[in-house]
Scaffold this motif. Structure first.
Motif, PDB file in Angstrom:
ATOM      1  N   THR A   1       1.962   3.359   9.913  1.00  0.00           N
ATOM      2  CA  THR A   1       2.577   4.199   8.876  1.00  0.00           C
ATOM      3  C   THR A   1       1.804   5.493   8.697  1.00  0.00           C
ATOM      4  OG1 THR A   1       3.434   2.254   7.715  1.00  0.00           O
ATOM      5  CG2 THR A   1       3.268   4.296   6.450  1.00  0.00           C
ATOM      6  N   LEU A   2       0.484   5.412   8.732  1.00  0.00           N
ATOM      7  CA  LEU A   2      -0.317   6.627   8.616  1.00  0.00           C
ATOM      8  C   LEU A   2      -0.038   7.573   9.786  1.00  0.00           C
ATOM      9  CD1 LEU A   2      -2.474   8.391   7.339  1.00  0.00           C
ATOM     10  CD2 LEU A   2      -4.216   6.997   8.476  1.00  0.00           C
ATOM     11  N   GLU A   3       0.047   7.034  10.981  1.00  0.00           N
ATOM     12  CA  GLU A   3       0.342   7.869  12.146  1.00  0.00           C
ATOM     13  C   GLU A   3       1.702   8.548  11.987  1.00  0.00           C
ATOM     14  OE1 GLU A   3      -1.690   8.608  14.351  1.00  0.00           O
ATOM     15  OE2 GLU A   3      -3.222   7.046  14.386  1.00  0.00           O
ATOM     16  N   LYS A   4       2.680   7.821  11.471  1.00  0.00           N
ATOM     17  CA  LYS A   4       4.010   8.382  11.249  1.00  0.00           C
ATOM     18  C   LYS A   4       3.966   9.518  10.231  1.00  0.00           C
ATOM     19  CE  LYS A   4       8.696   6.945   9.920  1.00  0.00           C
ATOM     20  NZ  LYS A   4       8.848   7.700   8.655  1.00  0.00           N
TER      21      LYS A   4
ATOM     22  N   LEU B   1       1.387  11.390   9.466  1.00  0.00           N
ATOM     23  CA  LEU B   1       0.688  12.532  10.058  1.00  0.00           C
ATOM     24  C   LEU B   1       1.646  13.343  10.927  1.00  0.00           C
ATOM     25  CD1 LEU B   1      -2.660  10.768  11.002  1.00  0.00           C
ATOM     26  CD2 LEU B   1      -2.433  12.638   9.346  1.00  0.00           C
ATOM     27  N   GLY B   2       2.495  12.644  11.667  1.00  0.00           N
ATOM     28  CA  GLY B   2       3.479  13.339  12.477  1.00  0.00           C
ATOM     29  C   GLY B   2       4.466  14.115  11.622  1.00  0.00           C
ATOM     30  N   GLU B   3       4.938  13.517  10.525  1.00  0.00           N
ATOM     31  CA  GLU B   3       5.872  14.207   9.632  1.00  0.00           C
ATOM     32  C   GLU B   3       5.229  15.451   9.023  1.00  0.00           C
ATOM     33  OE1 GLU B   3       7.155  11.448   6.699  1.00  0.00           O
ATOM     34  OE2 GLU B   3       8.185  10.135   8.135  1.00  0.00           O
TER      35      GLU B   3
ATOM     36  N   PRO C   1      -6.548  12.840  10.462  1.00  0.00           N
ATOM     37  CA  PRO C   1      -7.003  13.269   9.135  1.00  0.00           C
ATOM     38  C   PRO C   1      -8.488  13.590   9.159  1.00  0.00           C
ATOM     39  CG  PRO C   1      -6.767  10.890   9.192  1.00  0.00           C
ATOM     40  CD  PRO C   1      -6.256  11.402  10.511  1.00  0.00           C
ATOM     41  N   HIS C   2      -8.896  14.554   8.362  1.00  0.00           N
ATOM     42  CA  HIS C   2     -10.312  14.901   8.281  1.00  0.00           C
ATOM     43  C   HIS C   2     -11.089  13.796   7.577  1.00  0.00           C
ATOM     44  CE1 HIS C   2     -13.274  18.169   8.751  1.00  0.00           C
ATOM     45  NE2 HIS C   2     -13.858  17.610   7.705  1.00  0.00           N
ATOM     46  N   VAL C   3     -10.430  13.131   6.643  1.00  0.00           N
ATOM     47  CA  VAL C   3     -11.052  12.031   5.909  1.00  0.00           C
ATOM     48  C   VAL C   3      -9.934  11.155   5.371  1.00  0.00           C
ATOM     49  CG1 VAL C   3     -11.133  13.304   3.735  1.00  0.00           C
ATOM     50  CG2 VAL C   3     -12.729  11.439   4.100  1.00  0.00           C
ATOM     51  N   VAL C   4     -10.218   9.858   5.206  1.00  0.00           N
ATOM     52  CA  VAL C   4      -9.282   8.910   4.606  1.00  0.00           C
ATOM     53  C   VAL C   4      -9.928   8.354   3.345  1.00  0.00           C
ATOM     54  CG1 VAL C   4      -7.950   6.792   4.907  1.00  0.00           C
ATOM     55  CG2 VAL C   4      -8.367   8.287   6.877  1.00  0.00           C
TER      56      VAL C   4
ATOM     57  N   ALA D   1       0.851  -1.191   0.000  1.00  0.00           N
ATOM     58  CA  ALA D   1       0.000   0.000   0.000  1.00  0.00           C
ATOM     59  C   ALA D   1       0.882   1.235   0.000  1.00  0.00           C
ATOM     60  CB  ALA D   1      -0.906   0.008   1.232  1.00  0.00           C
ATOM     61  N   THR D   2       0.453   2.240  -0.733  1.00  0.00           N
ATOM     62  CA  THR D   2       1.108   3.545  -0.697  1.00  0.00           C
ATOM     63  C   THR D   2       0.165   4.512  -0.008  1.00  0.00           C
ATOM     64  OG1 THR D   2       2.328   3.115  -2.740  1.00  0.00           O
ATOM     65  CG2 THR D   2       2.126   5.404  -2.054  1.00  0.00           C
ATOM     66  N   LEU D   3       0.682   5.228   0.997  1.00  0.00           N
ATOM     67  CA  LEU D   3      -0.119   6.157   1.785  1.00  0.00           C
ATOM     68  C   LEU D   3       0.452   7.559   1.641  1.00  0.00           C
ATOM     69  CD1 LEU D   3       0.356   3.325   3.574  1.00  0.00           C
ATOM     70  CD2 LEU D   3      -1.298   4.447   5.044  1.00  0.00           C
ATOM     71  N   ALA D   4      -0.425   8.557   1.673  1.00  0.00           N
ATOM     72  CA  ALA D   4      -0.001   9.949   1.596  1.00  0.00           C
ATOM     73  C   ALA D   4      -0.871  10.787   2.520  1.00  0.00           C
ATOM     74  CB  ALA D   4      -0.093  10.473   0.163  1.00  0.00           C
ATOM     75  N   VAL D   5      -0.276  11.845   3.049  1.00  0.00           N
ATOM     76  CA  VAL D   5      -1.006  12.849   3.817  1.00  0.00           C
ATOM     77  C   VAL D   5      -0.902  14.157   3.057  1.00  0.00           C
ATOM     78  CG1 VAL D   5      -1.058  14.194   5.954  1.00  0.00           C
ATOM     79  CG2 VAL D   5      -0.676  11.722   6.043  1.00  0.00           C
ATOM     80  N   ALA D   6      -2.028  14.826   2.868  1.00  0.00           N
ATOM     81  CA  ALA D   6      -2.077  16.062   2.091  1.00  0.00           C
ATOM     82  C   ALA D   6      -2.812  17.134   2.875  1.00  0.00           C
ATOM     83  CB  ALA D   6      -2.777  15.818   0.755  1.00  0.00           C
ATOM     84  N   ASP D   7      -2.662  18.383   2.427  1.00  0.00           N
ATOM     85  CA  ASP D   7      -3.392  19.474   3.065  1.00  0.00           C
ATOM     86  C   ASP D   7      -4.730  19.684   2.367  1.00  0.00           C
ATOM     87  OD1 ASP D   7      -2.933  20.994   0.736  1.00  0.00           O
ATOM     88  OD2 ASP D   7      -1.252  22.085   1.613  1.00  0.00           O
TER      89      ASP D   7
END
Length: 424
Positions: free
Chosen positions: A148-151, A153-155, A161-164, A113-119
């Motif tokens: 990994t998602l928690e990591k 989000l910290g970075e 997250p508001h939504v996944v 899986a590839t995960l990303a956090v965006a604004d």
């Protein structure tokens, strides 16, 4: 399998500028005007109050009021001034507060899986890929994904997250928003989606990966000038995403675009409810493409994987992609293979066009992306001989990140609808 669709609301924002109807109540008019201004700030970037007035057609006092409302709500802020010679309130540039909310996007594949956090504006702030072995225990794989998602989000300096938004292969039930047939997907996929939903917090939008790739192509890629088109996905499996009048169409069971099950000539059998062998998948899926390449003597280049079971190389990557790239590089010596592949792809495209007449077919997925314009042009030629309907065939341009990009856009739309109010 790559060919199914689901119900996440991956909406395309309207570019039209509209003011509130005369019959709207004052509160409704304010909400419509606020959303209109926010849409402009998102699509065009920071604007002055004067520029908002010009683009919306609203009066100066109305614009001043909405700017104050949006600033008080923490949705916009002053981000600079317009022009070195201008000073004062009329020169202030207003922009959306991108950190007002953070989004998570996930692209689920068979082997990871590839995960990303965006604004809030869809800008990716952190990203990581989590490999998952074929014998991985679902609970452990899900725990690794959540960690990994928690990591990330910290970075990104974000809280929850508001939504996944999750893009995945497999049928998604539009009534429940969950996988409709888990026998088609790795067990850890369902475990990870469930784990995301169990976190304190954010709603999870599950969408078929092909649909999300179509969202990315419409917003950022080959179909940005089209509100009606079909994305034909050519990868490990085959599928299609249908966009009509700017809206994804998912069908009563979430199965619009299940083209892998389409009965076609040349397979020697018929698909069944339990599997798509004998359908279009058997002509254009990765394993079939690898066999076709072998018949034409096409080999992958140095360092590129040789096909194994299911048409994948030793790393699990689709070997068909490497073979198609090799044929494109080979020029004339690879032409016969590309022609034969295009003839197969055109069978599926012709069936879709005969029913929907979309006017445009975009070739996506690993194989479609590898074939590029060379394959798209050949498919267009075969399609023109098979169908009287004028249909343009384009190569997808978003690339290998189309599903992840589509997930970011779907999450962004959902968050903006929640924070800004539904688009007019």
């Amino acid at each position: 399998m790559d060919e199914t669709r689901g119900p996440a609301p991956a909406r395309t924002a309207s570019a039209a500028v509209r003011t509130a109807p005369r019959t709207a109540s004052p509160s409704t008019a304010r909400a419509i005007n606020d959303r209109l201004a926010l849409q402009l700030l998102q699509s065009e970037g920071p604007l002055t109050a004067g520029e908002l007035k010009a683009r919306t057609g609203l009066s100066r006092p109305t614009v001043a009021d909405l700017v104050e409302r949006l600033r008080t709500a923490g949705l916009i802020t002053v981000v600079g001034e317009s022009g070195a010679r201008r000073r004062g309130p009329n020169a202030r540039l207003y922009g959306i507060v991108a950190g007002r909310a953070h989004l998570a996007a996930v692209d689920l594949r068979t082997h990871g899986a590839t995960l990303a956090v965006a604004d809030l504006l869809g800008r990716v702030l952190a990203e990581a890929t989590v490999p998952v072995g074929p014998d991985a225990e679902p609970g452990r794989a899900a725990a690794n994904g959540v960690a990994t998602l928690e990591k990330l989000l910290g970075e990104a300096g974000a809280g929850r997250p508001h939504v996944v938004a999750v893009g995945a292969p497999g049928l998604v039930d539009p009534a429940t928003g969950r996988f409709g047939g888990t026998e088609w997907v790795p067990a850890w996929h369902d475990a990870l989606v469930t784990a995301f939903g169990d976190r304190p917090a954010a709603p999870v939008l599950l969408e078929n990966e092909v649909n999300l790739a179509a969202v990315a192509e419409q917003r950022d890629g080959a179909a940005c000038d089209r509100d009606t088109f079909v994305l034909l996905w050519l990868g490990h499996g085959t599928g299609a995403a249908v966009v009509l009048d700017g809206r994804l169409r998912r069908g009563a069971s979430g199965g619009t675009g299940e083209i892998g099950f389409l009965p076609v000539p040349g397979t020697g059998t018929l698909p069944t409810a339990a599997g798509c062998d004998g359908g279009f998948h058997s002509l254009a899926g990765s394993a079939a493409v690898c066999r076709l390449a072998a018949e034409h003597g096409v080999e992958a280049g140095p360092g590129e994987g040789r096909p194994g079971p299911g048409g994948t190389d030793a790393t699990g990557a689709p070997a068909a992609e490497a073979l198609v790239r090799a044929a494109v590089r080979a020029g004339e010596s690879g032409a016969a293979f590309l022609d034969a592949l295009a003839a197969r792809v055109a069978i599926g495209a012709a069936a879709v066009c005969a029913v929907l007449d979309p006017g445009c077919v975009v070739l996506g997925g690993e194989t479609g992306r590898a074939g590029g314009d060379a394959l798209a042009g050949r498919v267009a030629g075969h399609l023109a001989r098979m169908s009287p309907l004028r249909t343009e065939v384009r190569a997808g341009t978003v690339g290998g990140r189309a599903v992840l990009r589509g997930a970011v856009l779907a999450a962004m739309d959902a968050a903006q609808d929640d924070l800004f109010g539904p688009a007019a």
